[in-house]
Motif scaffolding. Sequence first.
Motif, mmCIF file in Angstrom:
data_model
loop_
_atom_site.group_PDB
_atom_site.id
_atom_site.type_symbol
_atom_site.label_atom_id
_atom_site.label_comp_id
_atom_site.label_asym_id
_atom_site.label_seq_id
_atom_site.Cartn_x
_atom_site.Cartn_y
_atom_site.Cartn_z
ATOM 1 N N THR A 2 0.832 -1.190 0.000
ATOM 2 C CA THR A 2 0.000 0.000 0.000
ATOM 3 C C THR A 2 0.865 1.237 0.000
ATOM 4 O O THR A 2 2.035 1.202 0.344
ATOM 5 C CB THR A 2 -0.923 0.021 1.227
ATOM 6 N N GLU A 222 -8.348 10.279 -8.843
ATOM 7 C CA GLU A 222 -8.126 9.183 -9.785
ATOM 8 C C GLU A 222 -7.182 8.132 -9.205
ATOM 9 O O GLU A 222 -7.357 6.933 -9.444
ATOM 10 C CB GLU A 222 -7.571 9.729 -11.101
ATOM 11 N N ARG A 223 -6.183 8.571 -8.451
ATOM 12 C CA ARG A 223 -5.229 7.625 -7.866
ATOM 13 C C ARG A 223 -5.927 6.625 -6.957
ATOM 14 O O ARG A 223 -5.600 5.436 -6.940
ATOM 15 C CB ARG A 223 -4.176 8.401 -7.067
ATOM 16 N N ARG A 224 -6.914 7.090 -6.222
ATOM 17 C CA ARG A 224 -7.621 6.216 -5.286
ATOM 18 C C ARG A 224 -8.479 5.182 -6.003
ATOM 19 O O ARG A 224 -8.843 4.170 -5.415
ATOM 20 C CB ARG A 224 -8.506 7.052 -4.356
ATOM 21 N N ARG A 225 -8.789 5.433 -7.262
ATOM 22 C CA ARG A 225 -9.641 4.509 -8.016
ATOM 23 C C ARG A 225 -8.847 3.347 -8.609
ATOM 24 O O ARG A 225 -9.448 2.388 -9.111
ATOM 25 C CB ARG A 225 -10.353 5.261 -9.146
ATOM 26 N N HIS A 226 -7.534 3.414 -8.568
ATOM 27 C CA HIS A 226 -6.711 2.390 -9.208
ATOM 28 C C HIS A 226 -5.830 1.682 -8.180
ATOM 29 O O HIS A 226 -5.456 2.254 -7.151
ATOM 30 C CB HIS A 226 -5.829 3.012 -10.298
ATOM 31 N N LYS A 227 -5.499 0.452 -8.481
ATOM 32 C CA LYS A 227 -4.605 -0.314 -7.620
ATOM 33 C C LYS A 227 -3.181 0.233 -7.729
ATOM 34 O O LYS A 227 -2.783 0.721 -8.789
ATOM 35 C CB LYS A 227 -4.616 -1.791 -8.023
ATOM 36 N N PRO A 228 -2.390 0.148 -6.642
ATOM 37 C CA PRO A 228 -0.998 0.605 -6.712
ATOM 38 C C PRO A 228 -0.208 -0.176 -7.763
ATOM 39 O O PRO A 228 -0.423 -1.371 -7.966
ATOM 40 C CB PRO A 228 -0.471 0.328 -5.300
ATOM 41 N N MET A 229 0.703 0.498 -8.431
ATOM 42 C CA MET A 229 1.542 -0.154 -9.429
ATOM 43 C C MET A 229 2.548 -1.086 -8.767
ATOM 44 O O MET A 229 2.965 -0.868 -7.626
ATOM 45 C CB MET A 229 2.298 0.904 -10.248
ATOM 46 N N THR A 233 7.066 -2.230 -12.371
ATOM 47 C CA THR A 233 6.482 -1.284 -13.323
ATOM 48 C C THR A 233 6.978 0.132 -13.046
ATOM 49 O O THR A 233 7.319 0.883 -13.970
ATOM 50 C CB THR A 233 4.953 -1.325 -13.240
#
Length: 361
Positions: A2, A222-229, A233
């Motif tokens: 996380t 937008e960052r909160r809507r996606h899984k961490p890279m 990557t």
Amino acid sequence: MTEATQTPQTERVVIYDWLRIVATLWVIIGHSVTLHESLAHGLDLPAVATSISPAYDGRFLAFCRFLSGWVYIFHMPLFFALSGAVLALKPLPALDDFLRGKARRLLVPYLACGLLYMLPVKLLAGVYTLPQMPEVIRGFLSSNEDINAHLWFLPALFWVMAVFAVFEKVLKRLRINSLYALLFMGWLVSLSYQYIPVDFFFLKKGLDYTVFFFFGYVFEHERRRHKPMKTSTIAVLFILLTLIQALYKKYLILNNFFGLICCCAFSYMLALLLSRVFASFTETKLWKILIRDLFAVYLFHDPLEFATAALFVRCNLLGSAAGCYLYTFIRMLGVGILSVGIAELLRFCSLKAARAFDKKH
């Protein structure tokens, strides 16, 4: 893995703490300009230049000064975007409460640091003379950018936040919940602000960066809507952005705007990598001190750059290669460390004074 630690109502996003560290480092490096620019006030620069060791113009120190110029491509848009992203971590309060809070957070430090610290230190460094001080103070209070130096960011950010809060409240009243409508309005402000017939206290300076602040706000949502890279990557993107920047500087393969975006993305990837590689560092006492004092580093570092330059010239310490290397190290990193020390000393003294006051009452 996380990128944030959870709290009941909001998140404290660790990646933004790392990005604050990276961005603050960029600001310090950006302000560690060449010797001649630092001592433009009151010194015989041709005489100084003839006494400097050839090491000052060697490859390593020339590269350090190249970094200073590179940072100026993007470091202020990065700071505005980061401020917008951090603001998005929790709901906005009522407009009047919001503006009062930001005035305390931004305008009070601007006045206190400028009048009680920046101008006195620059006076001691020889940037100004005592007879000049009344005019210098008037220039500071009237928003003369040459005098306000790095502190212009604080009132400029206040204006951007005020504009953002008004737009956000208006869109809510109109029941428009699109973040991209908000970003579009910020973009319009950045395009049209120069037509405002009046300017006051870095208003236009701030509005120039409005779109970056709004972008940071949208980016966090937008960052909160996606899984961490994945770390792999991030590493690949970091290497790719490094190569693009090298080509950009050498062959100008990007225009200034896309070069700026590339540099900001590079900084974000660097912060992500640091957050993964040094994840355990966030549990240490040193981390807590560093994060606590980052704002103080911003406030205190710039006058120390001038004081360092004046000290090295007046003591003739730049005549040797060792002196030149020490000078560059202090201006690039030492002033940040000293700024943390000043902040901790002030905090210690204020706690002592508060305890003494409590005992008397």
